[in-house]
Design an enzyme around this catalytic site. Structure first.
Site, PDB file in Angstrom:
ATOM      1  N   HIS A  65       0.821  -1.213   0.000  1.00 13.88           N
ATOM      2  CA  HIS A  65       0.000   0.000   0.000  1.00 13.88           C
ATOM      3  C   HIS A  65       0.853   1.259   0.000  1.00 13.88           C
ATOM      4  O   HIS A  65       0.373   2.328  -0.373  1.00 13.88           O
ATOM      5  CB  HIS A  65      -0.958  -0.014   1.193  1.00 13.88           C
ATOM      6  CG  HIS A  65      -2.156  -0.885   0.974  1.00 13.88           C
ATOM      7  ND1 HIS A  65      -3.444  -0.470   1.222  1.00 13.88           N
ATOM      8  CD2 HIS A  65      -2.266  -2.155   0.499  1.00 13.88           C
ATOM      9  CE1 HIS A  65      -4.291  -1.445   0.913  1.00 13.88           C
ATOM     10  NE2 HIS A  65      -3.590  -2.475   0.477  1.00 13.88           N
ATOM     11  N   ASP A  66       2.102   1.150   0.384  1.00  7.61           N
ATOM     12  CA  ASP A  66       3.025   2.278   0.258  1.00  7.61           C
ATOM     13  C   ASP A  66       3.633   2.302  -1.134  1.00  7.61           C
ATOM     14  O   ASP A  66       3.865   3.370  -1.701  1.00  7.61           O
ATOM     15  CB  ASP A  66       4.145   2.166   1.296  1.00  7.61           C
ATOM     16  CG  ASP A  66       5.067   3.379   1.287  1.00  7.61           C
ATOM     17  OD1 ASP A  66       4.545   4.518   1.325  1.00  7.61           O
ATOM     18  OD2 ASP A  66       6.293   3.205   1.246  1.00  7.61           O
ATOM     19  N   GLY A  69       4.308   3.747  -5.028  1.00  6.27           N
ATOM     20  CA  GLY A  69       5.118   4.940  -4.805  1.00  6.27           C
ATOM     21  C   GLY A  69       5.849   4.773  -3.496  1.00  6.27           C
ATOM     22  O   GLY A  69       5.388   5.208  -2.455  1.00  6.27           O
ATOM     23  N   ASP A  71       7.653   5.537  -0.746  1.00  5.43           N
ATOM     24  CA  ASP A  71       8.238   6.711  -0.096  1.00  5.43           C
ATOM     25  C   ASP A  71       7.864   6.829   1.373  1.00  5.43           C
ATOM     26  O   ASP A  71       8.056   7.877   1.984  1.00  5.43           O
ATOM     27  CB  ASP A  71       7.800   7.980  -0.839  1.00  5.43           C
ATOM     28  CG  ASP A  71       6.276   8.094  -0.960  1.00  5.43           C
ATOM     29  OD1 ASP A  71       5.566   7.306  -0.302  1.00  5.43           O
ATOM     30  OD2 ASP A  71       5.798   8.968  -1.709  1.00  5.43           O
ATOM     31  N   THR A 234      -2.938 -23.299   3.979  1.00  5.13           N
ATOM     32  CA  THR A 234      -1.711 -23.075   4.757  1.00  5.13           C
ATOM     33  C   THR A 234      -1.620 -21.583   5.076  1.00  5.13           C
ATOM     34  O   THR A 234      -0.798 -20.864   4.503  1.00  5.13           O
ATOM     35  CB  THR A 234      -0.467 -23.528   3.959  1.00  5.13           C
ATOM     36  OG1 THR A 234      -0.496 -22.898   2.658  1.00  5.13           O
ATOM     37  CG2 THR A 234      -0.442 -25.034   3.788  1.00  5.13           C
TER      38      THR A 234
END
Length: 312
Positions: A65-66, A69, A71, A234
């Protein structure tokens, strides 16, 4: 989170800049300035995952989710954390903060939060039995974050295959990358609100017994935050069982099962289900590509003293 382009020309410019920036990254970036950096990150992740196996998936998701990009903007308190795909579901901030505090005590303002998160994602996969890869380093931290960009850039649990492909292509990730990165759902859990529609008649491409078993902990109303394993076979092992589940119509999310639903991605799913080595190779390649999406390097951004806030 990197900003999307407004035109074909700006897209070309952004891709060129991203390529140039990724070229400045190096796996030996901290060899002199903070030689124990990777050891400290690995140790912090190993302890966290040992205490809570789900944390491995949480750190990997935090990186994803970061890294539309890369940063560390997602680590800033508020803003991007409040975007629809993130609010109430992201975990692992404390683990990253603890690692950062440890590194600050030995290498003052040297190792970026963006690099810590990127390496932590790799080490989380390894801690759960998955493949390793070399992480290029030298990212710097953003001074801003945008909830609106997170809302527009990140694919969601109800995305169609074409919507997924468009979101990944926007970040220069191809269809094989998309299917491979989706394999991260071999670990972790999802909230009932993200698969309720699928199990209560919204989808026809779901195993009936599988849907029935999920209803016990995901009622038609209420229980929005109740959890189910993304991989029922699993759940705490990073393997290729996710794809085997898709072959049996046991993908938990709509956005999982659309990868195997008489689609152009069917053959890739079959390949990964039958060939763990092929999945591992494609996954590590895609993770390196994703980690190189529009990083800040050189004098861009800053090296935060605390991952949750910009330097004063």
């Amino acid at each position: 989170m990197a900003m999307g382009s407004a035109s074909c020309i700006s897209l070309v410019v952004l891709v060129a800049l991203a390529t140039a920036a990724s070229g400045q990254l190096s796996s030996t970036f901290y060899d002199t300035s903070c030689p124990r950096a990777l050891v400290a990150i690995k140790s912090g992740v190993a302890a966290a995952v040992s205490s809570d196996p789900r944390m491995g998936a949480s750190l990997l998701r935090l990186h994803f989710h970061d890294c539309f990009g890369c940063d560390a903007s997602v680590l800033l308190t508020g803003m991007e954390q409040n975007a629809g795909p993130n609010v109430g579901s992201l975990r692992g901030f404390g683990v990253i903060d603890n690692i950062k505090t440890q590194l600050e005590s030995v290498c003052k303002q040297t190792v970026s939060c963006a690099d810590i998160l990127t390496v932590a994602a790799r080490d989380s996969v390894v801690a759960l039995g998955g493949p390793s890869w070399t992480v290029p380093l030298g990212r710097r931290d953003s001074t801003t974050a945008s909830a609106s960009l997170a809302n527009s850039d990140l694919p969601g649990p109800s995305s169609s295959r074409s919507q997924l492909e468009a979101a990944f292509l926007k970040k220069n990730l191809n269809t094989v990358d998309m299917v491979a990165l989706s394999g991260a759902h071999t670990i972790g859990k999802a909230q009932c609100s993200n698969f309720r529609t699928r199990i209560y008649g919204g989808d026809t491409n779901i195993n009936t017994a599988f849907a029935t078993s999920l209803k016990a902990n995901c009622p038609q109303s209420g229980g929005n935050t109740n959890l189910a394993n993304l991989d029922t076979m699993t759940p705490n092992a990073f393997d290729n069982a996710y794809y085997t589940n898709l072959l049996s119509q046991k993908g938990l999310l709509h956005s999982d099962q659309v990868l195997f639903n008489n689609e152009t991605t069917d053959n890739t799913v079959r390949n990964f289900a039958s060939n763990a080595a092929a999945f591992s190779s494609a996954f590590t390649t895609a993770m390196i590509k994703m980690g190189n999406i529009a990083p800040l390097t050189g004098t861009q951004g800053q090296i935060r003293l605390s991952c949750s806030k910009v330097n004063s």
